[in-house]
Design a protein around this motif. Structure first.
Motif, PDB file in Angstrom:
ATOM      1  N   GLN A   1     -68.274 138.570  85.228  1.00  0.00           N
ATOM      2  CA  GLN A   1     -68.182 139.187  83.901  1.00  0.00           C
ATOM      3  C   GLN A   1     -67.288 138.368  82.984  1.00  0.00           C
ATOM      4  O   GLN A   1     -67.605 138.152  81.802  1.00  0.00           O
ATOM      5  N   ASP A   2     -66.160 137.902  83.542  1.00  0.00           N
ATOM      6  CA  ASP A   2     -65.276 137.047  82.730  1.00  0.00           C
ATOM      7  C   ASP A   2     -65.982 135.774  82.298  1.00  0.00           C
ATOM      8  O   ASP A   2     -65.859 135.316  81.146  1.00  0.00           O
ATOM      9  N   LEU A   3     -66.758 135.164  83.245  1.00  0.00           N
ATOM     10  CA  LEU A   3     -67.468 133.940  82.922  1.00  0.00           C
ATOM     11  C   LEU A   3     -68.527 134.187  81.858  1.00  0.00           C
ATOM     12  O   LEU A   3     -68.700 133.375  80.935  1.00  0.00           O
ATOM     13  N   VAL A   4     -69.261 135.319  81.961  1.00  0.00           N
ATOM     14  CA  VAL A   4     -70.270 135.639  80.947  1.00  0.00           C
ATOM     15  C   VAL A   4     -69.615 135.857  79.578  1.00  0.00           C
ATOM     16  O   VAL A   4     -70.121 135.389  78.545  1.00  0.00           O
ATOM     17  N   ASN A   5     -68.489 136.562  79.557  1.00  0.00           N
ATOM     18  CA  ASN A   5     -67.771 136.758  78.278  1.00  0.00           C
ATOM     19  C   ASN A   5     -67.323 135.423  77.694  1.00  0.00           C
ATOM     20  O   ASN A   5     -67.433 135.185  76.478  1.00  0.00           O
ATOM     21  N   TYR A   6     -66.856 134.543  78.592  1.00  0.00           N
ATOM     22  CA  TYR A   6     -66.406 133.231  78.125  1.00  0.00           C
ATOM     23  C   TYR A   6     -67.570 132.429  77.560  1.00  0.00           C
ATOM     24  O   TYR A   6     -67.457 131.768  76.514  1.00  0.00           O
ATOM     25  N   ILE A   7     -68.761 132.512  78.235  1.00  0.00           N
ATOM     26  CA  ILE A   7     -69.941 131.800  77.738  1.00  0.00           C
ATOM     27  C   ILE A   7     -70.394 132.386  76.399  1.00  0.00           C
ATOM     28  O   ILE A   7     -70.789 131.659  75.482  1.00  0.00           O
ATOM     29  N   CYS A   8     -70.335 133.716  76.281  1.00  0.00           N
ATOM     30  CA  CYS A   8     -70.695 134.349  74.990  1.00  0.00           C
ATOM     31  C   CYS A   8     -69.767 133.885  73.880  1.00  0.00           C
ATOM     32  O   CYS A   8     -70.194 133.600  72.755  1.00  0.00           O
ATOM     33  N   GLN A   9     -68.470 133.800  74.202  1.00  0.00           N
ATOM     34  CA  GLN A   9     -67.526 133.299  73.192  1.00  0.00           C
ATOM     35  C   GLN A   9     -67.869 131.879  72.787  1.00  0.00           C
ATOM     36  O   GLN A   9     -67.829 131.517  71.604  1.00  0.00           O
ATOM     37  N   LEU A  10     -68.221 131.053  73.790  1.00  0.00           N
ATOM     38  CA  LEU A  10     -68.592 129.667  73.469  1.00  0.00           C
ATOM     39  C   LEU A  10     -69.839 129.619  72.602  1.00  0.00           C
ATOM     40  O   LEU A  10     -69.912 128.835  71.640  1.00  0.00           O
ATOM     41  N   GLU A  11     -70.838 130.449  72.939  1.00  0.00           N
ATOM     42  CA  GLU A  11     -72.056 130.469  72.117  1.00  0.00           C
ATOM     43  C   GLU A  11     -71.767 130.947  70.691  1.00  0.00           C
ATOM     44  O   GLU A  11     -72.315 130.422  69.725  1.00  0.00           O
TER      45      GLU A  11
ATOM     46  N   GLU B   1     -64.497 141.601  93.190  1.00  0.00           N
ATOM     47  CA  GLU B   1     -63.809 140.458  92.579  1.00  0.00           C
ATOM     48  C   GLU B   1     -64.804 139.454  92.001  1.00  0.00           C
ATOM     49  O   GLU B   1     -64.611 138.938  90.891  1.00  0.00           O
ATOM     50  N   GLN B   2     -65.905 139.200  92.752  1.00  0.00           N
ATOM     51  CA  GLN B   2     -66.908 138.270  92.239  1.00  0.00           C
ATOM     52  C   GLN B   2     -67.554 138.809  90.968  1.00  0.00           C
ATOM     53  O   GLN B   2     -67.814 138.049  90.019  1.00  0.00           O
ATOM     54  N   GLN B   3     -67.851 140.126  90.948  1.00  0.00           N
ATOM     55  CA  GLN B   3     -68.447 140.696  89.733  1.00  0.00           C
ATOM     56  C   GLN B   3     -67.496 140.597  88.542  1.00  0.00           C
ATOM     57  O   GLN B   3     -67.910 140.300  87.417  1.00  0.00           O
TER      58      GLN B   3
ATOM     59  N   ASP C   1     -60.960 132.976  93.790  1.00  0.00           N
ATOM     60  CA  ASP C   1     -59.727 133.204  94.547  1.00  0.00           C
ATOM     61  C   ASP C   1     -58.585 133.722  93.688  1.00  0.00           C
ATOM     62  O   ASP C   1     -57.506 134.016  94.200  1.00  0.00           O
ATOM     63  N   MET C   2     -58.722 133.776  92.367  1.00  0.00           N
ATOM     64  CA  MET C   2     -57.636 134.246  91.496  1.00  0.00           C
ATOM     65  C   MET C   2     -58.095 135.465  90.707  1.00  0.00           C
ATOM     66  O   MET C   2     -59.288 135.637  90.491  1.00  0.00           O
ATOM     67  N   PRO C   3     -57.237 136.328  90.277  1.00  0.00           N
ATOM     68  CA  PRO C   3     -57.632 137.511  89.515  1.00  0.00           C
ATOM     69  C   PRO C   3     -58.111 137.175  88.124  1.00  0.00           C
ATOM     70  O   PRO C   3     -58.068 136.043  87.676  1.00  0.00           O
ATOM     71  N   ALA C   4     -58.600 138.256  87.426  1.00  0.00           N
ATOM     72  CA  ALA C   4     -59.205 138.046  86.110  1.00  0.00           C
ATOM     73  C   ALA C   4     -58.189 137.576  85.096  1.00  0.00           C
ATOM     74  O   ALA C   4     -58.462 136.718  84.239  1.00  0.00           O
TER      75      ALA C   4
ATOM     76  N   ASN D   1     -78.180 134.291  94.635  1.00  0.00           N
ATOM     77  CA  ASN D   1     -77.920 133.976  96.048  1.00  0.00           C
ATOM     78  C   ASN D   1     -76.943 134.971  96.665  1.00  0.00           C
ATOM     79  O   ASN D   1     -77.113 135.413  97.815  1.00  0.00           O
ATOM     80  N   GLU D   2     -75.902 135.323  95.879  1.00  0.00           N
ATOM     81  CA  GLU D   2     -74.928 136.281  96.401  1.00  0.00           C
ATOM     82  C   GLU D   2     -75.551 137.661  96.615  1.00  0.00           C
ATOM     83  O   GLU D   2     -75.282 138.341  97.608  1.00  0.00           O
ATOM     84  N   LYS D   3     -76.422 138.043  95.657  1.00  0.00           N
ATOM     85  CA  LYS D   3     -77.113 139.321  95.829  1.00  0.00           C
ATOM     86  C   LYS D   3     -77.996 139.296  97.078  1.00  0.00           C
ATOM     87  O   LYS D   3     -78.033 140.251  97.846  1.00  0.00           O
TER      88      LYS D   3
END
Length: 545
Positions: free
Chosen positions: A449-459, A443-445, A502-505, A172-174
């Protein structure tokens, strides 16, 4: 014939216990056409017909399923319908509404749990009035493992949902960014077109101003020519009047001569009478008188011929005057119709004036013709003066129009300057908005990226669950998007992602660490203690399949 790559079975174990329900996890690919008549059966290995199933259940799909998409689902076989423990190998078979086999799983067996495998001990602490007590709970190991497996599946489903949500949000953002870029490009092209139109208008106005200035110069030049021609015509008028006076004097002289000729004719007649009376008396005198009479007659005839010639000249002059009148009318109409051809017409008038001069030289015998020529000259002068007045009025109107055009051009220049200033401001604002949008996108990217890394860590952590069982611990870091009964204050995935934008990485990573630590502290109450029996610890270290 089996259909390939339409349905895929997942997480099929090697051993199942008939005392507990069995869950069959499978994935429907986009090529599969699902129907409510699809079913999954448990068959013995080596079956030859779809009617040789031991038990079956309907193949269900989650709500909101659309055909042509990939979806994960689960079918449940209750314990009362499962086969008894034996060494016979079974397999899951997916059959569609047409009775054709879409997928087959790997073989598995049903076996009864061993006495040591059947029970597990859990410790639970309770606070009472007298003090703290530690209770030991004994439950079947299969039930414990089944509950853990269900928890892992739930966690995986929550993580998959969160991942789908993030993918949709990124798409949607894209799309929004692409639409915004397209709109900005359209606005930019529109602004470029407006600027080009304004430049063309300015160029056209400048050209019109130059043309008007050239016309004004031409009008000035034509006015000067008209004034010079008017002065010439006035001088010619004075000359013509002087010539008219001379002609009148010549006419008077001719009239006097005519009177004298008449007197001489009368005298000659009297002489003829006298000579006729004296003819009888003197023949010689008669002959001489006859000779004189003949000479007088010849002179009279010559005078008569001269009079006739003068009358003819008068008639020719009248004709020429008429022709000149017609020519003058044509000239006046041409002057009235084509004001820009004043110079040519004045040249024609000068030529006609020269012709008139030549003709005036031949008008020495006619007073009336000279008067008519004088009247025509007066009319010409009056018409030329009227034409000059008209030219002056037209010049005055042209000056007024030029002043108006100059005022309008000044206004248009001011308006164009204001429009250019506004366009420059709007372009600056658009550039600032684009910079802000690019910064927000970066900032969104970074957050994504942080969220994807976090999901990879969870997996990764979920993937090493069997290895961590030997230490009697379970992964306690749960996805921030999953909801549980112990932690009711956690926000859903949408609000979590919006707060992260709204907050940094670095802040997001700290918050995730704190969240994981809090969840770990809350889940320590469910961690298994060390197994008392070494045999049970060995069994716990070994996987189910």
């Amino acid at each position: 014939m089996d259909k390939q790559s339409t349905v895929v079975f997942r997480n099929v174990g090697q051993l199942y216990f008939p005392q507990t329900r069995v869950e069959c996890h499978y994935t429907l690919t986009p090529d599969h056409q699902w129907s409510s008549s699809d079913w999954i059966g448990i068959f013995e290995v080596g079956w030859s017909s779809v009617k040789q199933y031991y038990t079956y259940t309907w193949a269900l799909v989650p709500e909101g399923y659309t055909e042509g998409t990939s979806v994960n689902s689960c079918a449940v076989f209750h314990s009362s319908y499962l086969p008894r423990p034996s060494h016979v190998e079974y397999e899951f078979v997916y059959v569609d509404k047409m009775g054709e086999v879409c997928a087959r799983s790997r073989p598995f067996t049903f076996c009864a749990p061993k006495p040591l495998d059947e029970l597990e001990t859990l410790s639970e602490e309770r606070d009472e009035e007298d003090g703290e007590e530690e209770l030991l709970l004994v439950i079947p190991r299969a039930q414990l493992l089944q509950s853990r497996l269900e928890e892992c599946f739930k966690k995986q489903a929550h993580i998959q949902q969160a991942l789908d949500v993030t993918k949709k949000e990124t798409e949607n953002e894209k799309e929004n960014s692409r639409k915004a870029q397209m709109e900005w490009q359209c606005e930019r092209e529109a602004m470029k077109e407006e600027i080009s139109e304004l430049r063309d208008n300015l160029r056209h106005n400048c050209e019109m101003l130059k043309k008007i200035e050239g016309k004004h110069k031409n009008v000035k030049y034509s006015q000067e020519n008209l004034t010079s021609e008017l002065s010439k015509l006035m001088a010619e008028k004075a000359e013509s009047q002087q010539r008219i006076k001379d002609l009148e004097e010549d006419i008077k002289v001719l009239n006097d001569r005519e009177k004298e000729g008449n007197m001489e004719l009368e005298r000659l007649k009297e002489r003829v009478k006298k000579m006729s009376s004296q003819m009888k008396h003197d023949e010689e005198k008669r002959k001489t008188l006859q000779v004189e009479n003949e000479a007088a007659l010849a002179e009279a005839r010559g005078l008569q011929e001269r009079l006739e010639a003068s009358e003819r000249v008068v008639e020719s002059l009248r004709r020429e005057l008429r022709e000149l009148g017609t020519r003058q009318g044509h000239v006046l109409t041409e002057l009235h119709q084509a004001r820009l051809q004043v110079a040519q017409l004045t040249l024609q008038l000068s030529e006609e004036n020269l012709a008139l001069r030549e003709e005036h030289a031949n008008w020495a015998l006619e007073r009336e013709a000279c008067k008519q020529a004088a009247e025509t000259d007066k009319k010409k002068l009056q018409e030329l003066s009227c034409e000059v007045q008209r030219k002056e009025e037209w010049l005055q109107e042209e000056r007024i129009e030029r002043q108006k055009l100059e005022v309008e051009l000044g206004r248009e220049r001011d308006c164009n300057r204001v429009l250019l200033g506004d366009t420059k401001r709007e372009l600056q604002e658009l550039k600032a908005n684009l910079r802000k949008a690019q910064a927000e996108r970066e900032e969104q990217q970074m957050d994504k990226q942080d969220l994807v890394n976090y999901i990879c860590q969870l997996e990764q952590r979920l993937g090493i669950v069997p290895d961590t069982k030997s230490n009697g611990e379970i992964p306690t870091c749960i996805s921030p998007h999953s909801s549980s009964e112990d932690d009711k204050d956690t926000s859903p995935a949408d609000t979590h992602i919006q707060s992260k934008e709204d907050m940094p990485a670095s802040d997001t990573q700290d918050v995730r660490r704190q969240h994981c630590e809090n969840r770990a502290g809350a889940g320590k109450q469910l961690i298994l203690p060390e197994l008392v029996n070494p045999v049970l610890s060995e069994l716990a270290d070994s996987p189910m399949w």
